[in-house]
Design a protein around this motif. Structure first.
Motif, PDB file in Angstrom:
ATOM      1  N   ALA A  93      20.552  46.561  47.566  1.00 29.88           N
ATOM      2  CA  ALA A  93      21.727  46.740  46.714  1.00 29.88           C
ATOM      3  C   ALA A  93      22.581  47.907  47.197  1.00 29.88           C
ATOM      4  CB  ALA A  93      21.297  46.955  45.268  1.00 29.88           C
ATOM      5  N   ALA A  94      21.934  49.002  47.591  1.00 24.93           N
ATOM      6  CA  ALA A  94      22.677  50.153  48.091  1.00 24.93           C
ATOM      7  C   ALA A  94      23.466  49.783  49.346  1.00 24.93           C
ATOM      8  CB  ALA A  94      21.718  51.302  48.395  1.00 24.93           C
ATOM      9  N   LYS A  95      22.852  49.007  50.214  1.00 32.44           N
ATOM     10  CA  LYS A  95      23.545  48.572  51.426  1.00 32.44           C
ATOM     11  C   LYS A  95      24.717  47.659  51.081  1.00 32.44           C
ATOM     12  CE  LYS A  95      22.799  46.420  55.953  1.00 32.44           C
ATOM     13  NZ  LYS A  95      23.498  47.511  56.640  1.00 32.44           N
ATOM     14  N   GLY A  96      24.534  46.792  50.101  1.00 33.25           N
ATOM     15  CA  GLY A  96      25.621  45.922  49.674  1.00 33.25           C
ATOM     16  C   GLY A  96      26.800  46.694  49.136  1.00 33.25           C
ATOM     17  N   ALA A  97      26.515  47.705  48.305  1.00 31.41           N
ATOM     18  CA  ALA A  97      27.590  48.530  47.757  1.00 31.41           C
ATOM     19  C   ALA A  97      28.284  49.315  48.869  1.00 31.41           C
ATOM     20  CB  ALA A  97      27.030  49.480  46.707  1.00 31.41           C
ATOM     21  N   ASP A  98      27.500  49.828  49.811  1.00 27.16           N
ATOM     22  CA  ASP A  98      28.067  50.563  50.939  1.00 27.16           C
ATOM     23  C   ASP A  98      29.003  49.661  51.749  1.00 27.16           C
ATOM     24  OD1 ASP A  98      28.425  52.775  52.607  1.00 27.16           O
ATOM     25  OD2 ASP A  98      26.746  52.219  53.910  1.00 27.16           O
ATOM     26  N   THR A  99      28.572  48.447  51.998  1.00 25.02           N
ATOM     27  CA  THR A  99      29.397  47.495  52.744  1.00 25.02           C
ATOM     28  C   THR A  99      30.695  47.198  52.016  1.00 25.02           C
ATOM     29  OG1 THR A  99      27.424  46.474  53.730  1.00 25.02           O
ATOM     30  CG2 THR A  99      29.447  45.171  53.727  1.00 25.02           C
ATOM     31  N   ALA A 100      30.607  47.049  50.695  1.00 19.09           N
ATOM     32  CA  ALA A 100      31.797  46.780  49.902  1.00 19.09           C
ATOM     33  C   ALA A 100      32.783  47.944  49.949  1.00 19.09           C
ATOM     34  CB  ALA A 100      31.399  46.487  48.458  1.00 19.09           C
ATOM     35  N   LEU A 101      32.280  49.161  49.886  1.00 20.02           N
ATOM     36  CA  LEU A 101      33.146  50.340  49.982  1.00 20.02           C
ATOM     37  C   LEU A 101      33.803  50.420  51.357  1.00 20.02           C
ATOM     38  CD1 LEU A 101      30.847  52.972  48.241  1.00 20.02           C
ATOM     39  CD2 LEU A 101      33.032  52.152  47.352  1.00 20.02           C
ATOM     40  N   ARG A 102      33.002  50.240  52.402  1.00 23.18           N
ATOM     41  CA  ARG A 102      33.524  50.352  53.765  1.00 23.18           C
ATOM     42  C   ARG A 102      34.571  49.284  54.072  1.00 23.18           C
ATOM     43  NH1 ARG A 102      31.030  53.492  57.671  1.00 23.18           N
ATOM     44  NH2 ARG A 102      29.325  54.784  56.883  1.00 23.18           N
ATOM     45  N   ALA A 103      34.451  48.140  53.437  1.00 25.50           N
ATOM     46  CA  ALA A 103      35.436  47.080  53.662  1.00 25.50           C
ATOM     47  C   ALA A 103      36.840  47.527  53.281  1.00 25.50           C
ATOM     48  CB  ALA A 103      35.053  45.835  52.864  1.00 25.50           C
ATOM     49  N   GLU A 104      36.924  48.515  52.389  1.00 29.30           N
ATOM     50  CA  GLU A 104      38.217  49.053  51.964  1.00 29.30           C
ATOM     51  C   GLU A 104      38.472  50.437  52.556  1.00 29.30           C
ATOM     52  OE1 GLU A 104      40.587  47.387  50.222  1.00 29.30           O
ATOM     53  OE2 GLU A 104      39.221  45.710  50.619  1.00 29.30           O
ATOM     54  N   GLY A 105      37.662  50.838  53.537  1.00 31.13           N
ATOM     55  CA  GLY A 105      37.870  52.113  54.219  1.00 31.13           C
ATOM     56  C   GLY A 105      37.218  53.307  53.570  1.00 31.13           C
ATOM     57  N   VAL A 106      36.457  53.086  52.479  1.00 33.33           N
ATOM     58  CA  VAL A 106      35.804  54.195  51.773  1.00 33.33           C
ATOM     59  C   VAL A 106      34.397  54.382  52.337  1.00 33.33           C
ATOM     60  CG1 VAL A 106      35.020  55.082  49.551  1.00 33.33           C
ATOM     61  CG2 VAL A 106      37.124  53.733  49.686  1.00 33.33           C
ATOM     62  N   VAL A 107      34.141  55.559  52.893  1.00 36.74           N
ATOM     63  CA  VAL A 107      32.865  55.823  53.541  1.00 36.74           C
ATOM     64  C   VAL A 107      32.038  56.775  52.685  1.00 36.74           C
ATOM     65  CG1 VAL A 107      31.703  56.694  55.605  1.00 36.74           C
ATOM     66  CG2 VAL A 107      33.891  55.490  55.817  1.00 36.74           C
ATOM     67  N   ALA A 108      30.953  56.266  52.109  1.00 36.10           N
ATOM     68  CA  ALA A 108      29.958  57.096  51.429  1.00 36.10           C
ATOM     69  C   ALA A 108      28.850  57.395  52.442  1.00 36.10           C
ATOM     70  CB  ALA A 108      29.422  56.375  50.203  1.00 36.10           C
ATOM     71  N   ARG A 109      27.785  58.038  52.002  1.00 39.34           N
ATOM     72  CA  ARG A 109      26.694  58.386  52.922  1.00 39.34           C
ATOM     73  C   ARG A 109      25.399  57.736  52.453  1.00 39.34           C
ATOM     74  NH1 ARG A 109      26.480  62.822  56.549  1.00 39.34           N
ATOM     75  NH2 ARG A 109      24.725  62.493  57.959  1.00 39.34           N
ATOM     76  N   ALA A 110      24.875  56.823  53.265  1.00 41.93           N
ATOM     77  CA  ALA A 110      23.572  56.231  52.974  1.00 41.93           C
ATOM     78  C   ALA A 110      22.495  57.298  53.110  1.00 41.93           C
ATOM     79  CB  ALA A 110      23.307  55.074  53.926  1.00 41.93           C
ATOM     80  N   GLN A 111      21.395  57.169  52.353  1.00 42.94           N
ATOM     81  CA  GLN A 111      20.403  58.231  52.284  1.00 42.94           C
ATOM     82  C   GLN A 111      19.000  57.809  52.723  1.00 42.94           C
ATOM     83  OE1 GLN A 111      21.043  61.458  51.803  1.00 42.94           O
ATOM     84  NE2 GLN A 111      23.187  60.803  51.870  1.00 42.94           N
ATOM     85  N   GLY A 112      18.930  56.786  53.577  1.00 42.40           N
ATOM     86  CA  GLY A 112      17.626  56.396  54.102  1.00 42.40           C
ATOM     87  C   GLY A 112      16.956  57.518  54.865  1.00 42.40           C
ATOM     88  N   GLY A 113      17.737  58.334  55.573  1.00 42.92           N
ATOM     89  CA  GLY A 113      17.172  59.442  56.340  1.00 42.92           C
ATOM     90  C   GLY A 113      16.544  60.519  55.485  1.00 42.92           C
ATOM     91  N   ALA A 114      16.909  60.561  54.211  1.00 44.98           N
ATOM     92  CA  ALA A 114      16.330  61.535  53.279  1.00 44.98           C
ATOM     93  C   ALA A 114      15.268  60.895  52.395  1.00 44.98           C
ATOM     94  CB  ALA A 114      17.427  62.147  52.414  1.00 44.98           C
ATOM     95  N   GLY A 115      14.820  59.703  52.785  1.00 46.65           N
ATOM     96  CA  GLY A 115      13.783  59.034  52.006  1.00 46.65           C
ATOM     97  C   GLY A 115      14.284  58.358  50.753  1.00 46.65           C
ATOM     98  N   LEU A 116      15.598  58.121  50.680  1.00 42.30           N
ATOM     99  CA  LEU A 116      16.197  57.494  49.501  1.00 42.30           C
ATOM    100  C   LEU A 116      17.050  56.300  49.941  1.00 42.30           C
ATOM    101  CD1 LEU A 116      17.270  60.766  47.649  1.00 42.30           C
ATOM    102  CD2 LEU A 116      15.454  59.208  46.921  1.00 42.30           C
ATOM    103  N   PRO A 117      16.432  55.259  50.475  1.00 43.75           N
ATOM    104  CA  PRO A 117      17.209  54.116  50.974  1.00 43.75           C
ATOM    105  C   PRO A 117      17.944  53.352  49.883  1.00 43.75           C
ATOM    106  CG  PRO A 117      14.871  53.589  50.927  1.00 43.75           C
ATOM    107  CD  PRO A 117      14.980  55.058  50.633  1.00 43.75           C
TER     108      PRO A 117
END
Length: 360
Positions: free
Chosen positions: A307-331
């Motif tokens: 779900a987080a990846k889906g939301a990230d993809t939806a944001l990026r489709a409109e140029g909005v870049v958030a930060r995914a947190q898999g690297g911090a153990g919060l995928p």
């Protein structure tokens, strides 16, 4: 071609934000926790003036900057080290006090650069479970091993935005072995200073360091200026592995001027908190899980990593870049920095539509 050393070959590059937007879309970066506005005009003027003498090396002892920090925070100049951002100080103190015979410990969802620093020093990196998404003193104490040399804790935390009280940090120091270095990273400290829970005095208890930066509340991320308060004996050892001319003359001048304009910095923190809390409230009303934050960002928790990846993809489709947190153990999480009001409004609208299953 010559091969790197084995420990460098095993390392992965530190993961930076992927700043790109689809063709035809304006890039809106809400991924790097930068300030929502430029630094104090006084800082800009001071940096500009300093540029007239950049044929000269900068002050390697940061004399005027250390004096300004000492005056503002009531701490001894002799214990202050200044770095090329607090990241340099994290790397250098780890190199000075950890190696393949001594481990580094941090909360499970800690700032990922702590792990990178341990890898640089060839030290094992251990983690302790968190209480939800807040660092747990009890878990950290339980995770200490015979070879633990350094305990890192960010307070407020990145990427969680949560914090633990001053009393708990004192308890952690009191119950750790005396040969373990406790490093408290307060990169977002100015955003919670209104609580009055300063911990600079903890340095006097021995083997404790408090780090801060000018990158966040002061809006000087591009200048790369950080600092820390160290016990003097530890500062001497860390200085040995630091670049002797690490902060530019313009960076030092800008930082000194920024410190002199506390009203501007406090206004930045207040504006940030207002926008952050409005954004969090709006997302909660839309059904999102968003913990309270003591920083200049909000962490959004989804039902799953998918779900987080889906939301990230939806944001990026409109140029909005958030930060995914898999690297911090919060995928299952995205981190959103507090930016301009219209940018946060767009991010919230896109997330609301995504949550409703609508087409963005």
């Amino acid at each position: 071609m010559i091969k790197p050393t084995r420990h460098v070959a095993r390392m992965s590059p530190y993961a930076l934000a992927e700043l790109s937007a689809p063709e035809g879309k304006r890039l809106i970066s809400l991924s790097q926790n930068e300030s929502l506005r430029p630094p104090s005009p006084q800082a800009i003027a001071a940096a500009t003036k300093a540029m007239t003498a950049v044929q000269l090396y900068p002050d390697p002892e940061w004399g005027a900057l250390r004096a300004a920090l000492s005056d503002l925070h009531g701490v001894p100049q002799s214990g202050i080290l200044c770095g090329n951002g607090s990241m340099e100080l994290i790397i250098c103190l780890t190199m000075a006090f950890a190696d393949e015979t001594g481990a580094v410990l941090a909360p499970a969802n800690a700032y990922p650069f702590f792990r990178t620093a341990a890898e640089h020093a060839r030290a094992r990196y251990d983690t302790a479970p968190e209480d939800g998404i807040a660092a747990s003193v009890d878990a950290l104490l339980a995770a200490v091993q015979p070879d633990t040399r350094i305990v890192f804790i960010a307070n407020p935390g990145n990427p969680t935005g949560t914090r633990i009280p001053r009393a708990e940090l004192f308890r952690l120091r009191d119950e750790l072995r005396r040969d373990i270095l406790l490093v408290i990273d307060e990169a977002y400290g100015e955003f919670s200073d209104h609580l009055g829970e300063f911990v600079f005095d903890l340095v006097g208890h021995g083997d404790t360091i408090v780090l801060r930066t000018f990158s966040k509340a002061y809006g000087l991320a591009g200048m790369r200026v950080g600092w820390g308060l160290f016990p003097e004996g530890i500062a001497r050892e860390v200085r040995k592995v630091m670049n002797p001319n690490n902060i530019s003359a313009a960076g030092q001048a800008a930082a000194i001027a920024a410190l002199a304009d506390q009203a501007y910095m406090h206004e930045t923190c207040a504006s940030t908190a207002l926008r952050r809390d409005r954004f969090i409230t709006r997302l909660r009303r839309a059904g999102f899980e968003v913990p309270g934050s003591f920083t200049n960002f909000a962490l959004i928790r989804f039902d799953s990593a998918r779900a987080a990846k889906g939301a990230d993809t939806a944001l990026r489709a409109e140029g909005v870049v958030a930060r995914a947190q898999g690297g911090a153990g919060l995928p299952d999480c995205l981190r959103v920095s507090v930016g301009q009001a219209e940018e946060l409004d767009l991010a919230a609208k896109l997330l609301e539509r995504w949550a409703d299953g609508g087409v963005i």
